[in-house]
Design a protein around this motif. Structure first.
Motif, PDB file in Angstrom:
ATOM      1  N   THR A   1      42.503   4.956   0.189  1.00 33.23           N
ATOM      2  CA  THR A   1      41.352   4.229   0.738  1.00 33.23           C
ATOM      3  C   THR A   1      40.022   4.780   0.237  1.00 33.23           C
ATOM      4  OG1 THR A   1      41.077   5.647   2.710  1.00 33.23           O
ATOM      5  CG2 THR A   1      42.686   3.853   2.857  1.00 33.23           C
ATOM      6  N   ILE A   2      40.067   5.899  -0.480  1.00 32.22           N
ATOM      7  CA  ILE A   2      38.835   6.518  -0.976  1.00 32.22           C
ATOM      8  C   ILE A   2      38.445   5.884  -2.306  1.00 32.22           C
ATOM      9  CG2 ILE A   2      37.767   8.678  -1.733  1.00 32.22           C
ATOM     10  CD1 ILE A   2      39.593  10.143   0.210  1.00 32.22           C
ATOM     11  N   LYS A   3      37.268   5.352  -2.360  1.00 35.07           N
ATOM     12  CA  LYS A   3      36.787   4.588  -3.510  1.00 35.07           C
ATOM     13  C   LYS A   3      36.839   5.396  -4.808  1.00 35.07           C
ATOM     14  CE  LYS A   3      32.752   1.935  -5.061  1.00 35.07           C
ATOM     15  NZ  LYS A   3      31.369   1.514  -4.708  1.00 35.07           N
ATOM     16  N   GLY A   4      37.519   4.820  -5.802  1.00 32.96           N
ATOM     17  CA  GLY A   4      37.556   5.406  -7.137  1.00 32.96           C
ATOM     18  C   GLY A   4      38.349   6.687  -7.277  1.00 32.96           C
ATOM     19  N   ALA A   5      39.090   7.075  -6.245  1.00 34.99           N
ATOM     20  CA  ALA A   5      39.831   8.341  -6.299  1.00 34.99           C
ATOM     21  C   ALA A   5      41.010   8.260  -7.266  1.00 34.99           C
ATOM     22  CB  ALA A   5      40.331   8.713  -4.915  1.00 34.99           C
ATOM     23  N   ASN A   6      41.213   9.341  -8.000  1.00 33.82           N
ATOM     24  CA  ASN A   6      42.383   9.484  -8.864  1.00 33.82           C
ATOM     25  C   ASN A   6      43.415  10.279  -8.074  1.00 33.82           C
ATOM     26  OD1 ASN A   6      44.153   9.742 -11.091  1.00 33.82           O
ATOM     27  ND2 ASN A   6      43.248  11.722 -11.606  1.00 33.82           N
ATOM     28  N   ILE A   7      44.535   9.652  -7.760  1.00 34.64           N
ATOM     29  CA  ILE A   7      45.515  10.276  -6.872  1.00 34.64           C
ATOM     30  C   ILE A   7      46.691  10.846  -7.661  1.00 34.64           C
ATOM     31  CG2 ILE A   7      47.081   9.887  -4.939  1.00 34.64           C
ATOM     32  CD1 ILE A   7      45.182   7.567  -4.139  1.00 34.64           C
ATOM     33  N   LYS A   8      46.996  12.115  -7.400  1.00 32.64           N
ATOM     34  CA  LYS A   8      48.151  12.781  -8.004  1.00 32.64           C
ATOM     35  C   LYS A   8      49.164  13.053  -6.896  1.00 32.64           C
ATOM     36  CE  LYS A   8      47.408  15.910 -11.181  1.00 32.64           C
ATOM     37  NZ  LYS A   8      46.923  17.142 -11.872  1.00 32.64           N
ATOM     38  N   ALA A   9      50.344  12.452  -7.011  1.00 34.02           N
ATOM     39  CA  ALA A   9      51.361  12.577  -5.963  1.00 34.02           C
ATOM     40  C   ALA A   9      52.427  13.597  -6.353  1.00 34.02           C
ATOM     41  CB  ALA A   9      52.005  11.222  -5.702  1.00 34.02           C
ATOM     42  N   PHE A  10      52.774  14.465  -5.396  1.00 35.02           N
ATOM     43  CA  PHE A  10      53.766  15.514  -5.623  1.00 35.02           C
ATOM     44  C   PHE A  10      54.883  15.410  -4.586  1.00 35.02           C
ATOM     45  CE2 PHE A  10      49.793  16.988  -7.381  1.00 35.02           C
ATOM     46  CZ  PHE A  10      50.160  17.573  -8.588  1.00 35.02           C
ATOM     47  N   ASN A  11      56.028  15.994  -4.912  1.00 35.60           N
ATOM     48  CA  ASN A  11      57.169  15.948  -4.000  1.00 35.60           C
ATOM     49  C   ASN A  11      56.952  16.790  -2.751  1.00 35.60           C
ATOM     50  OD1 ASN A  11      58.845  14.170  -5.434  1.00 35.60           O
ATOM     51  ND2 ASN A  11      59.564  15.811  -6.770  1.00 35.60           N
ATOM     52  N   THR A  12      56.164  17.851  -2.860  1.00 35.88           N
ATOM     53  CA  THR A  12      55.919  18.731  -1.719  1.00 35.88           C
ATOM     54  C   THR A  12      54.432  19.038  -1.595  1.00 35.88           C
ATOM     55  OG1 THR A  12      56.072  20.848  -2.896  1.00 35.88           O
ATOM     56  CG2 THR A  12      58.154  19.833  -2.186  1.00 35.88           C
ATOM     57  N   SER A  13      54.026  19.402  -0.389  1.00 32.98           N
ATOM     58  CA  SER A  13      52.633  19.793  -0.177  1.00 32.98           C
ATOM     59  C   SER A  13      52.331  21.095  -0.910  1.00 32.98           C
ATOM     60  CB  SER A  13      52.345  19.942   1.324  1.00 32.98           C
ATOM     61  OG  SER A  13      53.230  20.866   1.925  1.00 32.98           O
ATOM     62  N   ALA A  14      53.334  21.974  -1.026  1.00 27.14           N
ATOM     63  CA  ALA A  14      53.145  23.242  -1.739  1.00 27.14           C
ATOM     64  C   ALA A  14      52.785  22.989  -3.202  1.00 27.14           C
ATOM     65  CB  ALA A  14      54.405  24.098  -1.642  1.00 27.14           C
ATOM     66  N   ASP A  15      53.417  21.984  -3.809  1.00 25.26           N
ATOM     67  CA  ASP A  15      53.098  21.632  -5.195  1.00 25.26           C
ATOM     68  C   ASP A  15      51.669  21.099  -5.298  1.00 25.26           C
ATOM     69  OD1 ASP A  15      55.602  22.364  -6.099  1.00 25.26           O
ATOM     70  OD2 ASP A  15      56.430  20.337  -5.961  1.00 25.26           O
ATOM     71  N   ALA A  16      51.250  20.354  -4.286  1.00 20.79           N
ATOM     72  CA  ALA A  16      49.882  19.824  -4.271  1.00 20.79           C
ATOM     73  C   ALA A  16      48.871  20.965  -4.159  1.00 20.79           C
ATOM     74  CB  ALA A  16      49.711  18.846  -3.109  1.00 20.79           C
ATOM     75  N   PHE A  17      49.161  21.952  -3.302  1.00 18.71           N
ATOM     76  CA  PHE A  17      48.269  23.101  -3.153  1.00 18.71           C
ATOM     77  C   PHE A  17      48.175  23.890  -4.463  1.00 18.71           C
ATOM     78  CE2 PHE A  17      49.674  23.063   1.517  1.00 18.71           C
ATOM     79  CZ  PHE A  17      48.573  22.313   1.900  1.00 18.71           C
ATOM     80  N   LEU A  18      49.308  24.025  -5.148  1.00 24.01           N
ATOM     81  CA  LEU A  18      49.323  24.755  -6.418  1.00 24.01           C
ATOM     82  C   LEU A  18      48.476  24.031  -7.457  1.00 24.01           C
ATOM     83  CD1 LEU A  18      50.365  27.026  -8.230  1.00 24.01           C
ATOM     84  CD2 LEU A  18      52.391  25.625  -8.697  1.00 24.01           C
ATOM     85  N   ASP A  19      48.585  22.708  -7.491  1.00 25.76           N
ATOM     86  CA  ASP A  19      47.789  21.922  -8.436  1.00 25.76           C
ATOM     87  C   ASP A  19      46.298  22.107  -8.168  1.00 25.76           C
ATOM     88  OD1 ASP A  19      47.847  19.668 -10.548  1.00 25.76           O
ATOM     89  OD2 ASP A  19      46.502  18.867  -9.008  1.00 25.76           O
ATOM     90  N   LEU A  20      45.931  22.148  -6.893  1.00 28.05           N
ATOM     91  CA  LEU A  20      44.538  22.374  -6.520  1.00 28.05           C
ATOM     92  C   LEU A  20      44.074  23.748  -7.001  1.00 28.05           C
ATOM     93  CD1 LEU A  20      41.939  21.720  -4.889  1.00 28.05           C
ATOM     94  CD2 LEU A  20      43.095  22.686  -2.881  1.00 28.05           C
ATOM     95  N   LYS A  21      44.899  24.744  -6.772  1.00 34.23           N
ATOM     96  CA  LYS A  21      44.538  26.105  -7.161  1.00 34.23           C
ATOM     97  C   LYS A  21      44.380  26.231  -8.670  1.00 34.23           C
ATOM     98  CE  LYS A  21      45.638  30.911  -6.175  1.00 34.23           C
ATOM     99  NZ  LYS A  21      46.433  31.823  -5.326  1.00 34.23           N
ATOM    100  N   MET A  22      45.209  25.490  -9.417  1.00 35.92           N
ATOM    101  CA  MET A  22      45.155  25.530 -10.881  1.00 35.92           C
ATOM    102  C   MET A  22      44.092  24.590 -11.443  1.00 35.92           C
ATOM    103  SD  MET A  22      47.366  27.825 -11.525  1.00 35.92           S
ATOM    104  CE  MET A  22      47.500  27.673 -13.301  1.00 35.92           C
ATOM    105  N   LYS A  23      43.273  24.022 -10.553  1.00 35.91           N
ATOM    106  CA  LYS A  23      42.156  23.147 -10.910  1.00 35.91           C
ATOM    107  C   LYS A  23      42.597  21.824 -11.537  1.00 35.91           C
ATOM    108  CE  LYS A  23      38.838  26.933 -11.334  1.00 35.91           C
ATOM    109  NZ  LYS A  23      37.743  27.552 -12.123  1.00 35.91           N
ATOM    110  N   GLY A  24      43.803  21.397 -11.146  1.00 32.54           N
ATOM    111  CA  GLY A  24      44.266  20.094 -11.603  1.00 32.54           C
ATOM    112  C   GLY A  24      43.752  18.974 -10.718  1.00 32.54           C
ATOM    113  N   SER A  25      43.235  19.344  -9.554  1.00 31.01           N
ATOM    114  CA  SER A  25      42.686  18.368  -8.612  1.00 31.01           C
ATOM    115  C   SER A  25      41.513  19.006  -7.870  1.00 31.01           C
ATOM    116  CB  SER A  25      43.764  17.899  -7.625  1.00 31.01           C
ATOM    117  OG  SER A  25      44.430  19.000  -7.045  1.00 31.01           O
ATOM    118  N   ASP A  26      40.763  18.168  -7.167  1.00 34.89           N
ATOM    119  CA  ASP A  26      39.574  18.645  -6.460  1.00 34.89           C
ATOM    120  C   ASP A  26      39.836  18.927  -4.984  1.00 34.89           C
ATOM    121  OD1 ASP A  26      37.674  18.332  -8.697  1.00 34.89           O
ATOM    122  OD2 ASP A  26      38.155  16.201  -8.475  1.00 34.89           O
ATOM    123  N   ALA A  27      40.875  18.314  -4.436  1.00 33.32           N
ATOM    124  CA  ALA A  27      41.186  18.500  -3.017  1.00 33.32           C
ATOM    125  C   ALA A  27      42.613  18.059  -2.742  1.00 33.32           C
ATOM    126  CB  ALA A  27      40.220  17.700  -2.147  1.00 33.32           C
TER     127      ALA A  27
END
Length: 249
Positions: free
Chosen positions: A151-177
């Motif tokens: 629902t966030i305008k213009g957002a690029n969404i990266k979907a992962f199998n687990t929340s831990a993978d999402a947190f890792l992507d954030l830490k590695m600067k693959g995403s902003d939040a």
């Protein structure tokens, strides 16, 4: 003579217990054990653990069921209910109108809500949904966090199998939040301080949500049994005890 009588009574009790266990019906429970503290796999014991796991075990015990867990992807839980492969799902699942069109939910058992995890250097930049417009957001596939991100305008969404993978992507600067359930972020910070270093949970709650256990639509017998057990657990203090065990309050 007294000893023989006591031994006979003990043997009788054991026989009744064994007979009752043999008669216990299987409760086929689908779960996606990567959502601590609600459900996860203990790597040391290879056992299912978490708030939801303890809840469903207690509910099953009170209704004479023997729990049989089925490990599957989050997005496969509702299809498995529809085909009858499982009887109930425990996976920190948010009750939504869209899901209620497909399955029946038990009474709400946990109030949650979506929140944000960002890198420490960005905590004054990404504070709310508006600030994430046009940015890259990591989510867990099939969750309401993923739905909210859409629902966030213009957002690029990266979907992962687990929340831990999402947190890792954030830490590695693959995403902003990362957008996911507030208690999941909190548990990750507390239980994985090294992995969470440099990440910050924003205090904002993006929406108000309730978790429920879904069953196949029309399975009123199981639904009533689950609701009755939930009510009793809240009244006798069992729910409060489990809540304190996993959330500390």
């Amino acid at each position: 003579m007294k000893a023989k009588i006591l031994a006979a009574v003990a043997a009788g009790v054991m026989s009744v217990t064994a007979f009752s266990a043999a008669l216990a019906k299987d409760l086929n429970v689908g779960t996606h054990p990567v959502f601590a503290p609600f459900e996860y796999m203990d790597t040391k014991t290879n056992q299912y653990k978490g708030f939801d796991i303890d809840m469903i075990r207690e509910i099953a015990k009170r209704n004479g069921y023997k729990v049989k867990f089925h490990n599957m992807g989050f997005d496969g839980l509702i299809p498995a209910l529809l085909t009858g492969s499982i009887d109930i799902a425990v996976a920190g699942m948010t009750i939504t109108e869209a899901r209620k069109q497909k399955v029946d939910f038990c009474d709400p058992y946990y109030q949650a809500g979506q929140s944000l995890m960002v890198r420490a250097e960005s905590k004054n930049v990404y504070k709310d949904a508006k600030s994430l417009e046009g940015r890259t957001i990591a989510v867990q596939i099939g969750t309401t966090g993923a739905d909210f991100a859409k629902t966030i305008k213009g957002a690029n969404i990266k979907a992962f199998n687990t929340s831990a993978d999402a947190f890792l992507d954030l830490k590695m600067k693959g995403s902003d939040a990362v957008i996911t359930d507030r208690p999941v972020i909190g548990y990750f910070v507390v239980s994985n301080p090294r992995a969470a270093k440099g990440l910050v949970q924003q205090p904002i709650v993006l929406d108000d949500e309730w978790f429920g256990f879904p069953v196949k639509k029309g399975n009123t017998k199981l639904l009533n049994e689950v609701n009755a057990a939930l009510k009793a657990m809240k009244e006798d203090g069992t729910y409060a005890k489990l809540h304190k065990k996993w959330f500390g309050n």
